[in-house]
Design a protein around this motif. Sequence first.
Motif: not given
Lengths: 416, 416
Positions: A149-178
């Motif tokens: 929801g839009k109410e949590a957009i900044n929180s969601n962006k921050a969390i997903v950003s951490v998840i995606r960069s960690t996935l990348s570091e682990c050799g996963f395609d970051e688009n596993c979580v979008a």
Amino acid sequence: MNAYENVKAICDSARRASLSLSKKSGGERSLALLKIAEAILNSSDEIIKANAKDLENAVANGMKESMQDRLMLNQARIKDIARAIIKIADLPDPIGTGEIFTRPNGLEIHKTSVPLGVVAMIYEARPNVTPDASSLCIKSGNAVILRGGKEAINSNKAIVSVIRSTLSECGFDENCVALIEDTTRESSNALMQMRGGVDVLIPRGGKGLIKSVVENARVPVIETGAGNCHLYVDRCADIDMALSVAINAKCSRPSVCNAIETVLVHKSVAEEFLQRFYNATRDVSLEFRGCPVCCDILPGISEATEEDYATEYDDYIISCKAVDSVYEAVEHIRKYSTGHSESIITEDSRCADYFTGSIDSCSLYVNASTRFTDGGEFGLGAEIGISTQKLHVRGPMGLSALTTTKYIIKGDGHTR
Amino acid sequence: MNAYENVKAICDSARRASLSLSKKSGGERSLALLKIAEAILNSSDEIIKANAKDLENAVANGMKESMQDRLMLNQARIKDIARAIIKIADLPDPIGTGEIFTRPNGLEIHKTSVPLGVVAMIYEARPNVTPDASSLCIKSGNAVILRGGKEAINSNKAIVSVIRSTLSECGFDENCVALIEDTTRESSNALMQMRGGVDVLIPRGGKGLIKSVVENARVPVIETGAGNCHLYVDRCADIDMALSVAINAKCSRPSVCNAIETVLVHKSVAEEFLQRFYNATRDVSLEFRGCPVCCDILPGISEATEEDYATEYDDYIISCKAVDSVYEAVEHIRKYSTGHSESIITEDSRCADYFTGSIDSCSLYVNASTRFTDGGEFGLGAEIGISTQKLHVRGPMGLSALTTTKYIIKGDGHTR
């Protein structure tokens, strides 16, 4: 790029990511989750800062306090999020399990579990869904598309950003979580129409959202949420037990789907039970709406309408009705239930069996609170939601709900 | 009464019938099926007479002979129908099975299988679906609403009449099996919109019917039928095996969903395989449509278009393509497959594993014909259809596909 094209592009990358994810072993997936948990803990300051922006906007937009509380993230809650991810990492791998059987003609059939592929979530407010859903999907080998929801957009962006960069570091395609950052109606509509792009869509939120998704989506949906739950206090009930269960089932968390909305009570114990239940709930000012008999027992309460019996209050309001028998209780529940959870308090086993056997809900309780309808409480380890439908999965949805079946058949030139 | 009201009335009686059916034991349900089988045998004259009316109308309306054959019932086929019902009667009861587990807090959770409730079938032409679906539904404790095609209306009426009177004699509510005699579009539309009245709708028939149901139904649907199946002959294939499997997979019954529509062949064995396959299928005049390499190998065949590769011919036509590797074969299949069944002929286990692990279809075969994708062949005992979707059930649908889950939780005053 318009909303549809944007969502289509995200779905296409998610599909590609799901193919690469299917090559990762269970150990690799678990390790990635442990690293994600660690990264989220290490990024708590950034996440809390982003969350503060959402809270600022919420206050400015007049969001009520109970909703703000659901939106808020602090160090303690982020620790809980990390703990939940670690717990999911340690669960057994739901992929690649199954059975083997050999047919009389020698064909060897392997029936095995595989990921659904691409899971999509449309959800409101609570930013916890973001890391929860991501972990459950990665654990089960699925790519996930999050439309919060839009109410949590900044929180969601921050969390997903951490998840995606960690996935990348682990050799996963970051688009596993979008994350779909466009929080307009166009983006959720586009997601709902993406047949072939989304293997299952799970809505989490209020009745309006669920209804809209179930009615409009052309992709497979798992319906969640609607909980018009009942408690029936039988004439053979232990009244002390009935009281503590009723208080827990209504008042511990009135806004969740497994809280009761109506209590039915056998007329022979109605007076004692209702008076004690009423008195015990003055601290939360539980509002009673009753049938005529209940109104006599508790003078001053409002009369319950047909609409009240069908209403999921999600609040400190309860309907009550005195009934002649377990049969009348079952008739009432059959009429108004949304098929979620119902409970009977009784020492009479025939009554209990009749109750549990005659009601078509996902969870039937004997001498326990409906509040236990939950993935963790059922031992599933984690939960992506509670399904209120009959197909695919019913009740709390654990990891296996995010899988499907594949048959691999080995022959030696077999023809039919 | 208009079409909607008629269908609604049938759904309401089916719902009531399903409640009474849930009180019947497995033994009672099996016995009723044995009596139905006997009654159908005893009524073969009446059924054949009714079927003759349908055939007469079919001829008058210009129905092609292969379709007439699917419509026709004779003594032998009625014996087969009775045998199939007896087989279903003898299968294990799919209801009331499950698991028990006790949680750390002492809550005892019983997870058990229960009937879906009311199953609806919309189907075309083949009158066999009528007794098949009825038996599978009764066996699994479900009421069934049958909406067959107008071509078989008299056959269906006769069969359903026998089933209903036998149910009555056995003390069952005859509305456990109901036929919608109105074969207009209005009646199938009404059935498709009956949310709450129908727990699952299963379409059986041609692409047009399936598409219409999947796109328009508001009740839960299990998608069946679409089978754009592939065979890949690898460079490490036993060519004799590849040939007999290819002939079986294409020519034994070209119109069924598990027949192949495209054969892919590694270029190093393409010439030998294709020439032998072509020669071996002159008796049925199998028409080949090929990629440029195949057109060189088999002069005179047409060139295959992109549309051909996506087409389920359901006839004696096959697309063929020469590929460089198993990777190219998998890419092609991923692009065109409808997720049903694909087969690889190879002696190379790494190729086989890559093939079966990388394709997201319900059945992947190694050295066997795709024609085995069938409930009977998989050991399910019987089949109400083959699901091509991922949720709820994938592949051949046996009795357990007609059930859902119920949790019964026993406590001792447990609160959360």
